[in-house]
Design a protein around this motif. Structure first.
Motif, PDB file in Angstrom:
ATOM      1  N   VAL A 104       1.092  -1.121  -0.032  1.00 37.09           N
ATOM      2  CA  VAL A 104       0.164   0.135   0.024  1.00 37.09           C
ATOM      3  C   VAL A 104       0.808   1.284   0.012  1.00 37.09           C
ATOM      4  CG1 VAL A 104      -1.880   1.389   1.267  1.00 37.09           C
ATOM      5  CG2 VAL A 104      -1.962  -1.269   1.410  1.00 37.09           C
ATOM      6  N   SER A 105       0.552   2.202  -0.656  1.00 39.97           N
ATOM      7  CA  SER A 105       1.309   3.616  -0.941  1.00 39.97           C
ATOM      8  C   SER A 105       0.492   4.484  -0.266  1.00 39.97           C
ATOM      9  CB  SER A 105       1.403   3.744  -2.429  1.00 39.97           C
ATOM     10  OG  SER A 105       2.228   5.072  -2.596  1.00 39.97           O
ATOM     11  N   VAL A 106       1.175   5.320   0.558  1.00 42.58           N
ATOM     12  CA  VAL A 106       0.663   6.420   1.144  1.00 42.58           C
ATOM     13  C   VAL A 106       0.949   7.644   0.506  1.00 42.58           C
ATOM     14  CG1 VAL A 106       0.451   7.717   3.334  1.00 42.58           C
ATOM     15  CG2 VAL A 106       0.806   5.394   3.533  1.00 42.58           C
ATOM     16  N   LEU A 107      -0.201   8.283  -0.066  1.00 49.02           N
ATOM     17  CA  LEU A 107       0.049   9.436  -0.906  1.00 49.02           C
ATOM     18  C   LEU A 107      -0.575  10.777  -0.444  1.00 49.02           C
ATOM     19  CD1 LEU A 107      -1.141   7.881  -4.362  1.00 49.02           C
ATOM     20  CD2 LEU A 107       1.049   7.884  -3.594  1.00 49.02           C
ATOM     21  N   TYR A 108       0.309  11.957  -1.001  1.00 46.26           N
ATOM     22  CA  TYR A 108      -0.479  13.191  -0.472  1.00 46.26           C
ATOM     23  C   TYR A 108      -0.635  13.617  -1.795  1.00 46.26           C
ATOM     24  CZ  TYR A 108      -1.554  17.623   1.368  1.00 46.26           C
ATOM     25  OH  TYR A 108      -2.219  18.871   1.839  1.00 46.26           O
ATOM     26  N   VAL A 109      -2.024  14.212  -1.914  1.00 47.26           N
ATOM     27  CA  VAL A 109      -2.670  14.707  -3.124  1.00 47.26           C
ATOM     28  C   VAL A 109      -2.875  16.137  -3.136  1.00 47.26           C
ATOM     29  CG1 VAL A 109      -4.547  14.447  -4.764  1.00 47.26           C
ATOM     30  CG2 VAL A 109      -3.723  12.588  -3.415  1.00 47.26           C
ATOM     31  N   ALA A 134      -2.091  16.568  -8.690  1.00 48.60           N
ATOM     32  CA  ALA A 134      -0.987  16.046  -8.548  1.00 48.60           C
ATOM     33  C   ALA A 134      -0.824  15.299  -7.052  1.00 48.60           C
ATOM     34  CB  ALA A 134       0.221  17.119  -8.852  1.00 48.60           C
ATOM     35  N   SER A 135       0.152  14.425  -7.163  1.00 54.16           N
ATOM     36  CA  SER A 135       0.268  13.478  -5.852  1.00 54.16           C
ATOM     37  C   SER A 135       1.719  12.823  -5.970  1.00 54.16           C
ATOM     38  CB  SER A 135      -0.498  12.173  -5.741  1.00 54.16           C
ATOM     39  OG  SER A 135      -0.324  11.517  -6.914  1.00 54.16           O
ATOM     40  N   ALA A 136       2.348  12.647  -4.474  1.00 55.70           N
ATOM     41  CA  ALA A 136       3.586  12.049  -4.493  1.00 55.70           C
ATOM     42  C   ALA A 136       3.503  11.123  -3.304  1.00 55.70           C
ATOM     43  CB  ALA A 136       4.681  13.106  -4.275  1.00 55.70           C
ATOM     44  N   GLU A 137       3.927  10.015  -3.402  1.00 63.19           N
ATOM     45  CA  GLU A 137       4.323   8.960  -2.307  1.00 63.19           C
ATOM     46  C   GLU A 137       4.957   9.445  -1.083  1.00 63.19           C
ATOM     47  OE1 GLU A 137       4.552   4.408  -2.875  1.00 63.19           O
ATOM     48  OE2 GLU A 137       6.729   5.252  -2.521  1.00 63.19           O
ATOM     49  N   ILE A 138       4.669   9.220   0.129  1.00 63.36           N
ATOM     50  CA  ILE A 138       5.476   9.665   1.411  1.00 63.36           C
ATOM     51  C   ILE A 138       5.621   8.472   1.995  1.00 63.36           C
ATOM     52  CG2 ILE A 138       4.277  12.056   1.475  1.00 63.36           C
ATOM     53  CD1 ILE A 138       2.343  11.061   3.348  1.00 63.36           C
ATOM     54  N   ALA A 139       4.989   7.258   1.870  1.00 63.67           N
ATOM     55  CA  ALA A 139       5.483   6.138   2.495  1.00 63.67           C
ATOM     56  C   ALA A 139       4.970   4.782   1.701  1.00 63.67           C
ATOM     57  CB  ALA A 139       4.853   6.196   3.848  1.00 63.67           C
ATOM     58  N   VAL A 140       5.724   3.614   1.792  1.00 57.58           N
ATOM     59  CA  VAL A 140       5.160   2.666   1.366  1.00 57.58           C
ATOM     60  C   VAL A 140       5.031   1.500   2.611  1.00 57.58           C
ATOM     61  CG1 VAL A 140       7.583   1.783   0.943  1.00 57.58           C
ATOM     62  CG2 VAL A 140       5.679   0.635  -0.223  1.00 57.58           C
ATOM     63  N   ILE A 141       3.706   0.650   2.570  1.00 59.23           N
ATOM     64  CA  ILE A 141       3.600  -0.156   3.667  1.00 59.23           C
ATOM     65  C   ILE A 141       3.146  -1.657   3.245  1.00 59.23           C
ATOM     66  CG2 ILE A 141       1.972  -0.758   5.597  1.00 59.23           C
ATOM     67  CD1 ILE A 141       1.493   2.410   5.611  1.00 59.23           C
ATOM     68  N   GLY A 142       4.098  -2.635   3.757  1.00 61.69           N
ATOM     69  CA  GLY A 142       3.749  -3.931   3.057  1.00 61.69           C
ATOM     70  C   GLY A 142       3.538  -4.736   4.432  1.00 61.69           C
ATOM     71  N   MET A 160       2.359  -3.156 -11.782  1.00 65.27           N
ATOM     72  CA  MET A 160       1.502  -1.758 -11.480  1.00 65.27           C
ATOM     73  C   MET A 160       1.736  -1.067 -12.724  1.00 65.27           C
ATOM     74  SD  MET A 160       4.481   0.017  -9.155  1.00 65.27           S
ATOM     75  CE  MET A 160       3.091   1.005  -8.557  1.00 65.27           C
ATOM     76  N   THR A 161       0.633  -0.111 -12.671  1.00 63.67           N
ATOM     77  CA  THR A 161       0.744   0.727 -13.861  1.00 63.67           C
ATOM     78  C   THR A 161       1.799   1.897 -13.965  1.00 63.67           C
ATOM     79  OG1 THR A 161      -0.740   2.090 -12.962  1.00 63.67           O
ATOM     80  CG2 THR A 161      -1.800   0.436 -14.024  1.00 63.67           C
ATOM     81  N   GLN A 162       2.143   2.304 -15.120  1.00 63.34           N
ATOM     82  CA  GLN A 162       2.925   3.597 -15.301  1.00 63.34           C
ATOM     83  C   GLN A 162       2.437   4.733 -14.644  1.00 63.34           C
ATOM     84  OE1 GLN A 162       3.527   3.382 -19.731  1.00 63.34           O
ATOM     85  NE2 GLN A 162       5.515   3.345 -19.291  1.00 63.34           N
ATOM     86  N   GLU A 163       0.922   4.961 -14.631  1.00 62.02           N
ATOM     87  CA  GLU A 163       0.402   6.116 -14.136  1.00 62.02           C
ATOM     88  C   GLU A 163       0.493   5.960 -12.602  1.00 62.02           C
ATOM     89  OE1 GLU A 163      -3.905   8.381 -14.184  1.00 62.02           O
ATOM     90  OE2 GLU A 163      -3.770   6.421 -15.169  1.00 62.02           O
ATOM     91  N   LEU A 164       0.395   4.902 -12.024  1.00 61.13           N
ATOM     92  CA  LEU A 164       0.515   4.547 -10.553  1.00 61.13           C
ATOM     93  C   LEU A 164       2.041   5.177 -10.093  1.00 61.13           C
ATOM     94  CD1 LEU A 164      -1.025   4.208  -8.074  1.00 61.13           C
ATOM     95  CD2 LEU A 164      -0.712   1.891  -8.252  1.00 61.13           C
ATOM     96  N   MET A 165       2.852   4.569 -11.035  1.00 59.01           N
ATOM     97  CA  MET A 165       4.331   4.630 -10.372  1.00 59.01           C
ATOM     98  C   MET A 165       4.679   6.261 -10.724  1.00 59.01           C
ATOM     99  SD  MET A 165       6.129   1.680 -12.580  1.00 59.01           S
ATOM    100  CE  MET A 165       7.989   2.562 -12.271  1.00 59.01           C
ATOM    101  N   ALA A 166       4.254   6.729 -11.607  1.00 58.20           N
ATOM    102  CA  ALA A 166       4.206   8.411 -11.696  1.00 58.20           C
ATOM    103  C   ALA A 166       3.796   9.257 -10.753  1.00 58.20           C
ATOM    104  CB  ALA A 166       3.911   8.794 -12.991  1.00 58.20           C
ATOM    105  N   ASN A 167       2.630   8.778 -10.247  1.00 57.82           N
ATOM    106  CA  ASN A 167       1.744   9.539  -9.244  1.00 57.82           C
ATOM    107  C   ASN A 167       2.489   9.109  -8.044  1.00 57.82           C
ATOM    108  OD1 ASN A 167      -0.348  10.294 -10.781  1.00 57.82           O
ATOM    109  ND2 ASN A 167      -1.578   8.750 -10.415  1.00 57.82           N
ATOM    110  N   MET A 168       3.134   8.092  -7.792  1.00 60.46           N
ATOM    111  CA  MET A 168       3.739   7.845  -6.535  1.00 60.46           C
ATOM    112  C   MET A 168       5.121   8.583  -6.405  1.00 60.46           C
ATOM    113  SD  MET A 168       2.885   3.759  -5.411  1.00 60.46           S
ATOM    114  CE  MET A 168       3.347   3.273  -7.036  1.00 60.46           C
ATOM    115  N   LEU A 169       5.860   8.751  -7.389  1.00 57.44           N
ATOM    116  CA  LEU A 169       7.053   9.433  -7.422  1.00 57.44           C
ATOM    117  C   LEU A 169       6.726  10.993  -7.898  1.00 57.44           C
ATOM    118  CD1 LEU A 169       9.218   6.600  -9.296  1.00 57.44           C
ATOM    119  CD2 LEU A 169       9.545   7.355  -6.893  1.00 57.44           C
ATOM    120  N   GLY A 170       5.510  11.253  -7.848  1.00 61.50           N
ATOM    121  CA  GLY A 170       5.442  12.857  -8.302  1.00 61.50           C
ATOM    122  C   GLY A 170       6.095  13.222  -9.537  1.00 61.50           C
TER     123      GLY A 170
END
Length: 239
Positions: free
Chosen positions: A57-62, A67-75, A170-180
């Motif tokens: 699970v990715s924790v994102l700030y939107v 626009a969004s960026a990932e701030i943490a990853v939880i597994g 995972m999708t390219q779009e989700l990767m891009a959103n997570m890395l901002g």
């Protein structure tokens, strides 16, 4: 019926004592966590805490712009929904499934009750929360000061630590959103790692071929986060 072996694939749940299992084990529900599912939204009350077992699970700030960026990853090392037992009930972030899999969920009131007993599980959750905060702060510093290539390497290593295996779907779009960043930026960075023989990259799928090479290529941020998790959590949780 609760799947005990599956639930204990999550390291925090595996650390529960027999007494704690007797108290809360039958309240845990196995759930499928499909790619892209939103587990909670910014500012909305959380109904459950989630303990991933095979999902990430990715924790994102939107931002207001979307626009969004990932701030943490939880597994499998942690729990999604720390705001519940810290007393906040809501958070300005969003929780999104980054890599599909399974998890266990616990009703919001149940985890609050367990935390309020002030027993060993509470202390474990607090140590995990400190480790999670360390990851968030290091991610913020990394995103500000390090190149996209280094950020991608850090993200890959953290994600691999959350999984049993070496492949992310995972999708390219989700990767891009997570890395901002733009999707094109993610593609270019991933292709550079592929050209170096570190990963195999195809649309929606990343296979890590040389973890040691990625560790050598990343910045110090991954090691800082890893040390904090190993320091704060029992040795069994770092495996």
């Amino acid at each position: 019926m609760l799947q005990i072996n599956h639930s204990k694939a999550n390291h925090l749940l595996a650390a529960l004592s027999d007494i704690e299992w007797q108290r809360i084990g039958h309240f845990l529900e196995p759930v499928e966590l499909p790619l892209g599912q939103v587990l909670y939204e910014s500012g909305q009350p959380m109904a459950y805490a989630y303990f991933p077992t095979t999902a990430i699970v990715s924790v994102l700030y939107v931002m207001e712009s979307g626009a969004s960026a990932e701030i943490a990853v939880i597994g499998r090392e942690g729990v999604v929904g720390v705001s519940l037992f810290l007393g906040g009930d809501t958070t300005p972030s969003r929780g999104v499934v980054q890599s599909a899999g399974m998890g266990m969920r616990l009703n919001a009131q149940r985890i609050k009750n367990e935390f309020n007993l002030s027993g060993p599980f509470m202390r474990l959750l607090l140590r995990y929360t400190q480790a999670l905060i360390s990851q968030m702060t290091q991610t913020a510093a990394c995103n500000r000061h390090h190149s996209l290539d280094k950020q991608l390497c850090r993200w890959l290593l953290l994600s691999m630590d959350c999984l049993q295996g070496n492949e992310l779907v995972m999708t390219q779009e989700l990767m891009a959103n997570m890395l901002g960043v733009r999707r094109e930026g993610v593609t270019e960075a991933a292709l550079r790692l592929q050209a170096a023989g570190l990963i195999r990259y195809a649309r929606g799928r990343i296979t890590v071929l040389d973890r040691k090479g990625i560790e050598l290529r990343t910045c110090e941020c991954y090691a800082v986060v890893k040390r904090e998790y190993d320091r704060l959590l029992p040795a069994m949780l770092a495996q």
